[in-house]
Motif scaffolding. Structure first.
Motif, PDB file in Angstrom:
ATOM      1  N   GLY A  90     -13.048  46.619  74.346  1.00 28.27           N
ATOM      2  CA  GLY A  90     -12.347  47.693  75.040  1.00 28.27           C
ATOM      3  C   GLY A  90     -13.266  48.614  75.810  1.00 28.27           C
ATOM      4  N   THR A 116      -3.375  46.813  80.593  1.00 28.26           N
ATOM      5  CA  THR A 116      -4.692  46.851  79.966  1.00 28.26           C
ATOM      6  C   THR A 116      -4.644  46.544  78.477  1.00 28.26           C
ATOM      7  N   PHE A 117      -3.674  47.113  77.761  1.00 27.89           N
ATOM      8  CA  PHE A 117      -3.717  47.082  76.298  1.00 27.89           C
ATOM      9  C   PHE A 117      -2.689  46.173  75.630  1.00 27.89           C
ATOM     10  N   TYR A 125      -6.700  44.725  75.517  1.00 22.79           N
ATOM     11  CA  TYR A 125      -7.808  45.551  75.019  1.00 22.79           C
ATOM     12  C   TYR A 125      -7.456  46.021  73.608  1.00 22.79           C
ATOM     13  N   SER A 126      -8.431  45.978  72.690  1.00 20.88           N
ATOM     14  CA  SER A 126      -8.106  46.215  71.282  1.00 20.88           C
ATOM     15  C   SER A 126      -9.020  47.186  70.558  1.00 20.88           C
ATOM     16  N   ILE A 170      -1.140  54.597  74.105  1.00 20.95           N
ATOM     17  CA  ILE A 170      -1.773  53.283  73.962  1.00 20.95           C
ATOM     18  C   ILE A 170      -1.335  52.619  72.671  1.00 20.95           C
ATOM     19  N   ASN A 174      -0.108  48.932  71.864  1.00 27.75           N
ATOM     20  CA  ASN A 174      -0.896  48.074  70.974  1.00 27.75           C
ATOM     21  C   ASN A 174      -1.088  48.799  69.639  1.00 27.75           C
ATOM     22  N   LEU A 177      -4.525  48.828  67.642  1.00 24.36           N
ATOM     23  CA  LEU A 177      -5.718  49.337  68.312  1.00 24.36           C
ATOM     24  C   LEU A 177      -6.735  49.873  67.295  1.00 24.36           C
TER      25      LEU A 177
END
Length: 499
Positions: A90, A116-117, A125-126, A170, A174, A177
């Motif tokens: 990320g 993105t996520f 992205y994580s 975010i 996700n 995350l």
């Protein structure tokens, strides 16, 4: 005859309007958006980016071959050879990033964050990094306890108005995350000029942590983790100090390895355990070359050698502003049971940061695949989003940095995606948290770099860089299935397929 011709002409125009184009009732010239082609489908999903953007994270597909594999350019997957388990990939969610995101319309921001996520509709992205207190890309200089006395701890408006709302958005996209927290400085009232004189040092820049406040500073970390939890934000990991050998940042604190050993071993770990926190601690968080300070070489190794908790102290974190990524191999060889993560790299005016033709290749080789193939469990780049004037920034911080993406300050809508956005996306799109890096054999021509993984969902993933100008047909073989695809010159391809 003329009347019949007029009727036919009118009918023709009517057919054209109804069947081929959208005729506007208000004569404003609007035309329907073209129908997007259906995404390709096949046994293998591919994402392709070329350094000219002729392929801009393009989604492609290919089927397994039913013919015998005789290709001399075959990469063989060897899942029985297993390396590190991946935590994620990320970028940093700085105060500047959050400010820019919040200038966007809600719809545009949601679209970008999902792109993105989202693990299902985007790059996935994580793992993100945030600052504990300010960083050099915060809107102001602050800590969470600027009034002397740890009882005065509290979040600031930058966190409650900017950082936390963005993190919450975010997390909706996700929920899994991971978040890493790093302080750029302790509260100024905890600082001294050096560990001999122990004189108060009321400055955001430089200074050292007064040993008399080690316990209070450990409490500061605990309070920060606990208060974010109240907002629904779990902190997965922390580092005790960002760039502990850098005295010159706009917010900074020098913390040599012996200081970090004393603080972490005798204060931070006991404080976490007393509060029943399982947040991971990563040591160091600085350059491969230890800023050329001989007495600080092998910084995390010196701490391991001295004896440190192995339950909470998960390993060490590195940046690439000095030295070579081979240092990761050296640290891993000395303490293979300790993890490694890569937590910061920047692009800017000094390295032609917006030139994708140059940066995509170098950053993929050195940052993405280079760190992963040298045992890093996670890779995080610096600011996710800056504006077109490299901000918001402030004196003393980096005023020449670009973001992973840059948003046009004139409209907070138009986005330029830079190399860092793509290199993280190519990893996170196919390599999921919990994946294990696995062995490979076979094809190894100069200019090609790659890494292979086995995901927990029963899929394989490969991320490959062709830094050569010429394209090449590459075959991937997992022992059961194989397929071939022509890899364009100067490109990155991510592959994912079910076993």
């Amino acid at each position: 005859m003329r009347k019949l011709f007029d009727i036919k002409f009118i009918l023709l125009i009517t057919l054209l309007c109804s069947g081929f184009v959208a005729c506007s009732d208000d004569n404003n010239g609007d035309i329907e958006e073209p129908v997007q082609p259906e995404p390709e489908t096949g046994d293998v999903t591919l994402y392709i980016t070329t350094n000219t953007r002729s392929h801009d994270f393009a989604t492609k597909a290919v089927d397994f071959s039913d013919k015998s594999n005789m290709s001399p350019t075959t990469i063989n997957l060897e899942p029985e050879t297993r390396y590190q388990t991946m935590d994620g990939f990320g970028a940093a969610i700085t105060g500047s990033t959050c400010y820019n995101l919040l200038q966007m319309t809600e719809d545009n921001r949601e679209k970008f964050l999902k792109e993105t996520f989202s693990p299902t509709e985007g790059m996935g992205y994580s793992y993100v990094r945030i600052s504990i207190g300010c960083s050099d890309f915060s809107l102001s200089e602050y800590t969470c306890c600027d009034t002397e006395g740890i009882e005065n701890f509290g979040l600031t408006s930058e966190e409650t108005d900017y950082v936390i709302p963005i993190l919450q958005e975010i997390q909706k996209i996700n929920p899994d995350l991971k978040i890493l927290g790093s302080p750029w400085t302790c509260p100024r009232w905890m600082k001294v000029n050096n560990l001999t004189d122990l004189q108060p040092f009321n400055s955001w820049t430089s200074g050292q942590l007064n040993p008399a406040y080690y316990a209070d500073y450990a409490t500061y970390f605990v309070k920060w983790i606990q208060v974010l939890k109240e907002y629904g934000i779990d902190i997965y990991s922390v580092t005790p100090q960002n760039e502990p050998l850098n005295r010159g940042n706009s917010a900074s604190l020098f913390m040599g390895w012996e200081e970090q050993l004393g603080f972490v071993k005798n204060n931070l770990v006991p404080a976490f355990k007393a509060a029943s926190l399982n947040t991971k601690i990563y040591l160091f968080d600085h350059n491969y070359n230890y800023d050329n300070m001989g007495d600080q070489n092998d910084y995390p190794v010196k701490i391991y050698d001295a004896g440190i908790d192995d339950e909470l102290v998960a390993g060490a974190a590195y940046h690439n502003y000095g030295g070579n990524k081979d240092e990761l191999l050296d640290i891993h060889a000395k303490y293979p049971e300790r993890g490694l993560i890569f937590t910061e790299t920047s692009i800017g005016t000094w390295n032609n940061g917006r030139n994708l033709e140059t940066r995509l290749i170098e950053d993929m080789r050195e940052v993405a695949l280079g760190t992963v193939n040298n045992w890093c469990k996670g890779v995080i780049v610096w600011n996710l989003m800056l504006d077109s004037e490299r901000g918001p920034n402030r004196d003393g911080g980096c005023q020449t940095c670009y973001g992973a993406v840059d948003i046009d300050r004139a409209n907070y809508s138009s986005i330029t995606r830079n190399s860092h956005y793509y290199i993280i996306g190519h990893l996170s799109s196919v390599v999921k948290p919990g994946a294990v890096r696995i062995g490979t054999s076979g094809f190894s021509d100069a200019g090609f770099y790659y890494s292979a993984f086995e995901n927990t969902d029963g899929t394989y993933a490969v991320v490959l860089l062709n830094s050569n100008s010429a394209s090449k047909m590459i075959t991937l073989d997992d022992g059961t299935n194989h397929f071939s695809y022509e890899v364009p010159g100067k490109s990155v391809i991510s592959y994912q397929w079910k076993k």
